[in-house]
Structures are given as C-alpha cells and as structure tokens.
Design an enzyme around this catalytic site. Structure first.
Site, PDB file in Angstrom:
ATOM      1  N   THR A   1       0.825  -1.213   0.000  1.00 31.52           N
ATOM      2  CA  THR A   1       0.000   0.000   0.000  1.00 31.52           C
ATOM      3  C   THR A   1       0.863   1.269   0.000  1.00 31.52           C
ATOM      4  O   THR A   1       0.629   2.194  -0.796  1.00 31.52           O
ATOM      5  CB  THR A   1      -0.904   0.018   1.262  1.00 31.52           C
ATOM      6  OG1 THR A   1      -1.372  -1.297   1.511  1.00 31.52           O
ATOM      7  CG2 THR A   1      -2.049   0.996   1.127  1.00 31.52           C
TER       8      THR A   1
ATOM      9  N   HIS B   1      -8.926  -0.660   1.800  1.00 28.45           N
ATOM     10  CA  HIS B   1      -8.603  -2.075   2.027  1.00 28.45           C
ATOM     11  C   HIS B   1      -9.856  -2.940   1.843  1.00 28.45           C
ATOM     12  O   HIS B   1      -9.836  -4.131   2.124  1.00 28.45           O
ATOM     13  CB  HIS B   1      -8.070  -2.293   3.449  1.00 28.45           C
ATOM     14  CG  HIS B   1      -6.688  -1.751   3.684  1.00 28.45           C
ATOM     15  ND1 HIS B   1      -5.634  -1.962   2.821  1.00 28.45           N
ATOM     16  CD2 HIS B   1      -6.167  -1.012   4.702  1.00 28.45           C
ATOM     17  CE1 HIS B   1      -4.541  -1.385   3.298  1.00 28.45           C
ATOM     18  NE2 HIS B   1      -4.843  -0.797   4.435  1.00 28.45           N
TER      19      HIS B   1
HETATM   20  P1  A3P Z   1       7.971  -5.934   4.715  1.00 32.15           P
HETATM   21  O1  A3P Z   1       7.349  -5.930   6.089  1.00 32.15           O
HETATM   22  O2  A3P Z   1       8.015  -7.281   4.094  1.00 32.15           O
HETATM   23  O3  A3P Z   1       9.280  -5.238   4.682  1.00 32.15           O
HETATM   24  P2  A3P Z   1       1.814  -1.867   3.327  1.00 32.15           P
HETATM   25  O4  A3P Z   1       2.362  -0.607   2.782  1.00 32.15           O
HETATM   26  O5  A3P Z   1       0.712  -2.458   2.499  1.00 32.15           O
HETATM   27  O6  A3P Z   1       1.489  -1.752   4.771  1.00 32.15           O
HETATM   28  O7  A3P Z   1       2.981  -2.952   3.195  1.00 32.15           O
HETATM   29  C1  A3P Z   1       4.168  -2.819   3.935  1.00 32.15           C
HETATM   30  C2  A3P Z   1       5.239  -3.639   3.254  1.00 32.15           C
HETATM   31  O8  A3P Z   1       5.688  -2.933   2.085  1.00 32.15           O
HETATM   32  C3  A3P Z   1       6.448  -3.792   4.149  1.00 32.15           C
HETATM   33  O9  A3P Z   1       6.996  -5.057   3.772  1.00 32.15           O
HETATM   34  C4  A3P Z   1       7.317  -2.639   3.716  1.00 32.15           C
HETATM   35  O10 A3P Z   1       8.671  -2.779   4.032  1.00 32.15           O
HETATM   36  C5  A3P Z   1       7.082  -2.652   2.214  1.00 32.15           C
HETATM   37  N1  A3P Z   1       7.360  -1.361   1.569  1.00 32.15           N
HETATM   38  C6  A3P Z   1       7.087  -0.123   2.039  1.00 32.15           C
HETATM   39  N2  A3P Z   1       7.500   0.798   1.163  1.00 32.15           N
HETATM   40  C7  A3P Z   1       8.048   0.149   0.122  1.00 32.15           C
HETATM   41  C8  A3P Z   1       8.676   0.564  -1.095  1.00 32.15           C
HETATM   42  N3  A3P Z   1       8.821   1.844  -1.390  1.00 32.15           N
HETATM   43  N4  A3P Z   1       9.124  -0.387  -1.929  1.00 32.15           N
HETATM   44  C9  A3P Z   1       8.987  -1.698  -1.636  1.00 32.15           C
HETATM   45  N5  A3P Z   1       8.427  -2.158  -0.505  1.00 32.15           N
HETATM   46  C10 A3P Z   1       7.947  -1.245   0.372  1.00 32.15           C
END
Ligand code: A3P
Length: 314
Positions: free
Chosen positions: A70, A130
């Site tokens: 997200t 979501h």
């Molecule tokens: P991990 O916990 O596996 O590192 P959301 O944004 O849906 O809450 O998901 C969070 C996940 O996306 C986390 O994964 C986070 O580290 C990763 N994430 C956040 N920013 C990101 C980015 N710019 N590029 C890739 N992954 C990212």
C-alpha cells in the site's frame, strides 16, 4: 488506531451486536461484517463510506489488503498523477510527507464521521481502500473510476503483518504464538482478512473488466519496476511519452529512498502510528527469516487450495 466505544453511533452499536465476533490476533475483539473481520471502528467507517461516498468518473482508487504494498503504491500513484505539478525535485511532497497522509484512506477516514469531504483533493482524486471488492461503495463500481489493485505473496504478507503487529503492540503480541497467527491468517481471521477471497475477487474483476481494474503484484513491481510503473501510468490515463523518463519517479518511491527520509524514520501519522512501521525490509521472499518450513507449508497448502484453478500463482 482503533476507535473506542464513545465514538460509535447507536446505529453502529446495534449493528455490531448482531454480528459474529471473536477475540482476534492483534485486537481484543473483531467483528465479521460482509465476510471481513474488522474492528468496531472499521465497521462504522465502512457503513459510513458505503452510504456517503460518491465516486467521480475521474477518481483513482488504490485497493490492497494490508501489507501488500500500500505505502509503495500510494507513493507511486501520487508521484505519477501529480508529476506535472510536482516534478521530481528537492521540493517534492514525498520528501517531506509520508505517503499515507497524501492519499486518504476511505473507510479509515469515515470511522470518525459520516461527513468526510474529499472535495479538496486535486483532480484526479486519488484514494485508498482495504475493502474487498464486494464491499466497495456502489458508486465506485458503477462510475468509470479506475481501481488499481496490488497483491503480494501470502507468506510475505503474513510475515509483514506479524512484524507490524509486534511493532505496534509489543506487549499484546509478545506471548502470541506464531503458529496461532498462521492458523488465524489461513482461516482469514485477522483484521482485513480473509486474504485469498480479497485477492480472487479483484483478480476475477480485472479479467472481466480490464479497463476498470488493474491487477498488479508486489513481486512484478519489484522485479521490473519501470515496466510496471509505465503500465500503471497508462492504465490511469497518464502514460509516459516516449522521451519522458520514468526512472526518477521509480527512484523517488523506492524502498531505499523513502525509508531513509527523516519523515519516514522518525515521523508519526495523525493516528499515532510511527511512520517507520511501514518500512521494514521491502523484499520478495523475506518470509524465510521468520517462518519455519512447516509453517510456510501450512500457508502454501491453503494457497494451493484457494488459488487452484484461478490462474493465479505465488
Ligand atoms: P515488509 O514488512 O516485508 O518489509 P503496506 O504498505 O501495504 O502496509 O505494506 C508494507 C510492506 O511494504 C512492508 O513489507 C514494507 O517494508 C514494504 N514497503 C514499504 N515501502 C516500500 C517501497 N517503497 N518499496 C517496496 N516495498 C515497500
């Protein structure tokens, strides 16, 4: 994060008392509404959103299940849509603001009041949800607005959620067995769950109506970011001209860049969540350092059962 009783309307209280409820992973009580497991505040937010949100044809809705990318997609979509107004430079909003406040969270904003206005948003409006497809407000489905859906390998989603929960409420989760959490995840009994139904609904919608729903995976986005970002831009109506560079936006929104920024290391969202909770590892297959082989197999088996015959694989 979660609303206390005093904010709930009588209508919501009446509704909640008619819903199945359980003690949940990460929350003391969760409710099953339209098939999803939710906090009481989210139930109120969804009902308000379904009743009051009016989509415009030009809107762009990002849909995900939590921990599927997200934050990354919020950053990318914001940067893509507003690149004329905010070219990549030292003044870019993403350098000073976490992606979450830049892109409103529909049912989250509606938790507190039915009177939410998104009219201040620059056009095209970009919002995030979501919600599973079947719970979306009718106007999102009936208008010509676009939905970008991002999903991720369930083992990585689980592990990301596991660490997120431990970071947000270390006391409550300290003694929570990971085996129980995996079981809850596979049964869909966690806030925002079930996972597989969420993904499948958007998957089939994207196949039925490819101009309406774009299906993106975290893995493809990670492996070939520029190709995927161009595909997303094309879908939302702001495709790249042949001579235009996509690499600057990709770099700006990368895990490496965003996670190093002060605002994402030390900041707090208005709801009190530390911004660094959204940036952990950002890898494909990072589950290996948290899940034993046998727990991974439990998720894999559920995955095969649920996705079998859909054409979707992880
Ligand atoms: P991990 O916990 O596996 O590192 P959301 O944004 O849906 O809450 O998901 C969070 C996940 O996306 C986390 O994964 C986070 O580290 C990763 N994430 C956040 N920013 C990101 C980015 N710019 N590029 C890739 N992954 C990212």
């Amino acid at each position: 994060v979660y609303l206390t009783d005093e904010y709930l309307t009588q209508e919501t209280r009446d509704l909640l008392s008619s819903l199945p409820s359980e003690k949940g992973w990460l929350v003391s009580k969760m409710y099953q509404f339209e098939g999803s497991w939710l906090t009481q505040g989210l139930v109120q937010g969804i009902v308000n959103c379904q009743k009051h949100f009016e989509a415009n044809d030009s809107d762009i809705i990002l849909a995900t299940i939590p921990k599927s990318g997200t934050t990354w997609l919020k950053a990318l979509l914001f940067a893509l849509i507003h690149r004329d107004k905010f070219p990549v430079s030292s003044n870019h909003p993403l350098l000073a603001t976490n992606p979450h406040p830049l892109v409103p969270y529909l049912e989250g904003d509606y938790r507190v009041s039915p009177d939410v206005s998104f009219s201040e948003l620059p056009s095209p409006r970009l919002m995030q949800t979501h919600l599973p497809h079947h719970s979306l407000p009718v106007s999102i489905k009936s208008s010509s607005c676009k939905i970008v859906y991002c999903c991720r390998n369930p083992k990585d989603v689980f592990v990301s959620l596991w660490h997120f929960g431990r970071k947000l409420s270390p006391e409550e989760t300290a003694d929570y067995p990971i085996e129980t959490a995996v079981d809850a995840f596979c049964k869909g009994k966690f806030i925002g769950g079930p996972f597989w139904d969420h993904v499948l609904e958007y998957w089939y919608e994207s196949r039925k109506n490819p101009n309406k729903v774009l299906f993106v995976t975290y893995e493809e986005l990670k492996k070939q970011t520029e190709v995927e970002v161009k595909r997303i831009a094309e879908f939302i109506g702001c495709g790249f001209a042949a001579e235009e560079e996509v690499s600057e936006i990709v770099k700006l929104c990368s895990f490496e860049s965003l996670s190093k920024l002060e605002v994402n290391r030390q900041g707090k969202l208005p709801n009190g969540i530390q911004t660094n909770a959204f940036f952990r590892k950002g890898e494909i297959g990072g589950w290996r350092d948290t899940l034993s082989e046998s727990l991974a197999e439990v998720i894999d088996r559920t995955n095969e059962d649920k996705f079998g015959g859909s054409g979707l694989t992880f």
